[in-house]
Write an enzyme that holds these catalytic residues in place. Sequence first.
Site, PDB file in Angstrom:
ATOM      1  N   SER A 143       6.168   0.936   9.752  1.00 29.53           N
ATOM      2  CA  SER A 143       6.086   2.398   9.844  1.00 29.53           C
ATOM      3  C   SER A 143       4.804   2.918  10.476  1.00 29.53           C
ATOM      4  CB  SER A 143       6.281   3.030   8.462  1.00 29.53           C
ATOM      5  OG  SER A 143       7.657   3.024   8.127  1.00 29.53           O
ATOM      6  N   LYS A 187      -1.890   5.889   8.673  1.00 33.66           N
ATOM      7  CA  LYS A 187      -0.471   5.648   8.399  1.00 33.66           C
ATOM      8  C   LYS A 187      -0.302   4.246   7.835  1.00 33.66           C
ATOM      9  CE  LYS A 187       3.836   6.631   8.202  1.00 33.66           C
ATOM     10  NZ  LYS A 187       3.886   5.741   7.017  1.00 33.66           N
ATOM     11  N   THR A 188       0.469   4.173   6.771  1.00 40.49           N
ATOM     12  CA  THR A 188       0.832   2.882   6.195  1.00 40.49           C
ATOM     13  C   THR A 188       2.058   2.321   6.908  1.00 40.49           C
ATOM     14  OG1 THR A 188       2.204   4.008   4.558  1.00 40.49           O
ATOM     15  CG2 THR A 188      -0.056   3.433   3.909  1.00 40.49           C
ATOM     16  N   GLY A 189       2.306   1.058   6.673  1.00 40.77           N
ATOM     17  CA  GLY A 189       3.524   0.419   7.138  1.00 40.77           C
ATOM     18  C   GLY A 189       3.842  -0.757   6.242  1.00 40.77           C
TER      19      GLY A 189
END
Length: 262
Positions: free
Chosen positions: A66, A205-207
């Site tokens: 993501s 932003k995480t993923g």
Amino acid sequence: MAGALALALVPAGAMADAWQQRSDWSEIFRANEASGTLLVVDKRDGGTTTLVHDGERARERFVSASTFKIPHTLFALDAGVVEDEFQVFAWDGIERSIPQWNADHDLRSGMRSSVVWLYQQFARELGEESERRYLEAIGYGNAEIGDQLEHFWLEEDLLEISAEEQIAFLERLYRNELPFDEADQRLVKDLMITAAGSDWIVRGKTGWSGQLGWWVGWVERPNGPVFFALNMETPNRMADLPKRQGIVDEALRTIEALPPAN
């Protein structure tokens, strides 16, 4: 396009030659029982200092997961798939395992809750040809989508990017130098805000792919930005996810990029 080409012409090891290994960050990973890499590019006071835990892994590509929502949002805005941050997209009524996804969403909530179905809708509307064209225009990772239009950023062996490449992309976004309208780049940066204090802002932003976790972004300080990109294995799956930001926060405090913990 010129910026992506210039990046591609940099010899693979050129940036790494000046990287400083941080043994104290190894202790942070060890204390968290985590295996991964953290790359930090400190641009404060007009200089550039590059710090790393596991430099070899920082140059290795992994599934983007993501974190791809950052450029994907730019693609959708540029193509007119999304009008602005206020446009609401109706939930399709399919119950999913993450409760926050089971609702209508706009760009802000879609980014905050990392709503996969929303970005799968964007992918369908963009289409394979446009996705490929945008990926190549910004030189994002290996720019590979295969034949998985709705999943290419979520699956191993398709769209992959390294921590080093993540930061190169984020630096261009920070400077509004990507091939998109400046207003769209500024909007995406606004959507990325996750924390702020009196003289600092974190945009990131995480993923998560199920096996691998990301946390990428930068800290804005009055004297300049500090970029970061972490990826790590997640053998304990969701139980490991809080470690992503925890490790980065602790490491950034060692260089006073973030204020001390309360």
